[in-house]
Design a protein around this motif. Structure first.
Motif, short mmCIF file in Angstrom:
data_model
loop_
_atom_site.label_atom_id
_atom_site.label_comp_id
_atom_site.label_asym_id
_atom_site.label_seq_id
_atom_site.Cartn_x
_atom_site.Cartn_y
_atom_site.Cartn_z
N GLU A 17 0.87 -1.17 0.00
CA GLU A 17 0.00 0.00 0.00
C GLU A 17 0.91 1.22 0.00
OE1 GLU A 17 -2.99 1.72 3.19
OE2 GLU A 17 -3.79 -0.08 2.24
N LYS A 18 0.91 1.95 -1.11
CA LYS A 18 1.81 3.10 -1.26
C LYS A 18 1.01 4.38 -1.08
CE LYS A 18 4.67 0.59 -4.51
NZ LYS A 18 5.11 0.47 -5.90
N GLN A 19 1.57 5.27 -0.26
CA GLN A 19 0.96 6.58 -0.02
C GLN A 19 1.82 7.65 -0.67
OE1 GLN A 19 0.39 7.44 4.12
NE2 GLN A 19 -1.81 7.37 3.89
N TYR A 20 1.23 8.46 -1.51
CA TYR A 20 1.93 9.54 -2.19
C TYR A 20 1.39 10.86 -1.65
CZ TYR A 20 3.38 5.95 -5.48
OH TYR A 20 3.91 4.82 -6.03
N LEU A 21 2.28 11.69 -1.11
CA LEU A 21 1.91 13.01 -0.61
C LEU A 21 2.53 14.06 -1.52
CD1 LEU A 21 0.69 14.84 1.59
CD2 LEU A 21 2.85 14.66 2.79
N ASP A 22 1.68 14.94 -2.04
CA ASP A 22 2.14 15.96 -2.97
C ASP A 22 1.58 17.31 -2.53
OD1 ASP A 22 3.26 17.21 -5.14
OD2 ASP A 22 1.63 16.71 -6.50
N THR A 23 2.46 18.30 -2.38
CA THR A 23 2.01 19.65 -2.08
C THR A 23 1.82 20.37 -3.41
OG1 THR A 23 3.26 19.65 -0.03
CG2 THR A 23 2.55 21.78 -0.86
N ILE A 24 0.57 20.64 -3.72
CA ILE A 24 0.25 21.24 -5.02
C ILE A 24 0.51 22.73 -5.02
CG2 ILE A 24 -1.62 21.67 -6.66
CD1 ILE A 24 -2.87 19.06 -5.71
N ILE A 25 0.00 23.44 -4.00
CA ILE A 25 0.13 24.90 -3.95
C ILE A 25 0.69 25.29 -2.60
CG2 ILE A 25 -1.11 27.10 -3.99
CD1 ILE A 25 -3.23 25.72 -5.72
N GLU A 26 1.69 26.15 -2.60
CA GLU A 26 2.27 26.68 -1.36
C GLU A 26 2.43 28.18 -1.51
OE1 GLU A 26 4.17 25.70 2.42
OE2 GLU A 26 4.18 24.16 0.89
N ARG A 27 1.57 28.94 -0.83
CA ARG A 27 1.59 30.39 -0.85
C ARG A 27 1.62 30.89 0.59
NH1 ARG A 27 2.70 29.52 -5.35
NH2 ARG A 27 1.64 30.09 -7.24
N PRO A 28 1.87 32.18 0.82
CA PRO A 28 1.90 32.68 2.21
C PRO A 28 0.61 32.42 2.98
CG PRO A 28 2.81 34.33 0.72
CD PRO A 28 2.27 33.23 -0.14
N TYR A 29 -0.55 32.51 2.35
CA TYR A 29 -1.81 32.34 3.05
C TYR A 29 -2.54 31.06 2.66
CZ TYR A 29 -1.14 37.20 4.22
OH TYR A 29 -0.62 38.38 4.67
N LEU A 30 -2.01 30.28 1.70
CA LEU A 30 -2.72 29.11 1.19
C LEU A 30 -1.77 27.94 1.02
CD1 LEU A 30 -5.35 27.92 -0.10
CD2 LEU A 30 -4.49 28.78 -2.28
#
Length: 166
Positions: A75-88
């Protein structure tokens, strides 16, 4: 003595008018949020798992079956940060096992700063030849003030503008 009473009365009337004007102008564009803090919104979205597109490929002759079965049942878990902004911040998590997408989770963290446009102020200035009490009204970056100098026994008015904020 009579002149002092007139000056104090005039200061009180000006302060009352400034407060009433500030309240009236502020009530026209009043914000819903009244607490001076950052509004934090945390949300988790669980969309429907999409149907996979199947691609059939040829099987090679020399195959390690145990390794394929081990990898198939992991069971593979993939974590991806799509958007990284100061408030979001938006994160996407996928869980894959047995050649199937088992779970998809979207986590949204949103921090919205609260902006206030109006304020009533009260202050004083003290120095060797002045003792001033001021009442003021702030609208965005402008502040209008009126007060009384107790040392020189005179009315004072002032205006200021914010040049830079940090």
């Amino acid at each position: 003595m009579r002149r002092n009473v007139k000056c104090i009365f005039l200061c009180a009337v000006i302060a009352l008018l400034a407060g009433w004007t500030g309240h009236w102008l502020g009530s026209r564009s009043r914000s819903i949020v009244r607490v001076q803090e950052t509004v934090i919104r945390h949300d988790t979205i669980r969309p429907a798992v999409p149907e996979p597109k199947v691609i059939v490929r040829e099987i090679p002759a020399d195959v390690d079956t145990a390794a394929i079965l081990t990898d198939y049942f992991l069971e593979k878990q993939y974590l991806d940060t799509i958007i990284e902004r100061p408030y979001l911040r938006v994160e996407l998590t996928d869980v894959i096992s047995r050649n199937t997408l088992l779970d998809r989770t979207v986590v949204v963290d949103y921090r919205q700063p609260v902006v206030y446009n109006n304020a009533l102020t009260l202050g004083s200035l003290l120095g060797p030849h002045n003792c001033i009490v001021l009442a003021g009204y702030r609208r965005k970056s402008w502040e209008f003030r009126a007060g009384y100098d107790w040392y020189n026994k005179a009315m004072v008015i002032g205006i200021s503008k914010d040049i830079k904020r940090w």
